[in-house]
Design an enzyme around this catalytic site. Structure first.
Site, mmCIF file in Angstrom:
data_model
loop_
_atom_site.group_PDB
_atom_site.id
_atom_site.type_symbol
_atom_site.label_atom_id
_atom_site.label_comp_id
_atom_site.label_asym_id
_atom_site.label_seq_id
_atom_site.Cartn_x
_atom_site.Cartn_y
_atom_site.Cartn_z
ATOM 1 C CE LYS A 78 -3.436 -0.015 2.919
ATOM 2 N NZ LYS A 78 -4.227 0.136 4.163
ATOM 3 C CB CYS A 95 0.403 13.407 -7.669
ATOM 4 S SG CYS A 95 0.028 12.414 -9.114
ATOM 5 C CB CYS A 97 -2.942 11.762 -12.309
ATOM 6 S SG CYS A 97 -1.229 12.292 -12.501
ATOM 7 C CB CYS A 106 0.897 17.832 -8.425
ATOM 8 S SG CYS A 106 0.512 18.335 -10.108
ATOM 9 C CG HIS A 110 -2.275 16.991 -13.717
ATOM 10 N ND1 HIS A 110 -1.361 17.460 -12.799
ATOM 11 C CD2 HIS A 110 -2.946 18.070 -14.172
ATOM 12 C CE1 HIS A 110 -1.485 18.769 -12.675
ATOM 13 N NE2 HIS A 110 -2.433 19.170 -13.515
#
Ligand code: FES
Length: 133
Positions: A78, A95, A97, A106, A110
């Site tokens: 995980k 992030c 995505c 991020c 994306h």
């Protein structure tokens, strides 16, 4: 069978010949309301035929379960990231995505993904509230 033949050889050509189809693009503007009404069955029938044909030949996309995370910390069961609230600063983008090279932050990956895939994913932006005056 004769009635079908007559329909195809006589009635259909006569029907098509009498449709108010303009000769040019500018002719569209000169169509009357009655002209537009008489085009509705023809346009509807052609649209239905095109739709049914496209549906019949459209490749079947098999929906399977697939992983969202393709590359980040795959060795872990995980992916969990812990950040102290005090360390967030005034603004930080996380992030969502799973494509960022700076995950969990991020890095703008994306945008390329959205352009290529027609998707709309984006980051979670945490921003410190401005102190009220
Ligand atoms: S890079 Fe993933 S949301 Fe921006």
């Amino acid at each position: 069978m004769e009635s079908v033949s007559a329909l195809i050889r006589v009635s259909l050509p006569n029907y098509l010949k009498n449709l108010p189809i303009p000769d040019s693009v500018s002719g569209i503007a000169s169509l009357s309301g009655q002209d537009w009404l008489s085009l509705v069955p023809f346009v509807g029938t052609v649209s239905l035929i095109v739709y049914v044909t496209v549906q019949a030949f459209k490749p079947k996309v098999e929906k399977k379960n697939f992983p969202v995370n393709l590359k980040i910390q795959k060795e872990n069961a995980k992916v969990v990231n812990m950040v102290d609230i005090e360390d967030l600063g005034d603004k930080v983008s996380y992030c969502r995505c799973w494509l960022s090279k700076k995950f969990p932050l991020c890095d703008g990956s994306h945008n390329k993904h959205n352009d290529e895939m027609g998707d709309n994913v984006g980051p979670l932006v945490l921003k410190r509230k401005e102190p009220s005056k």
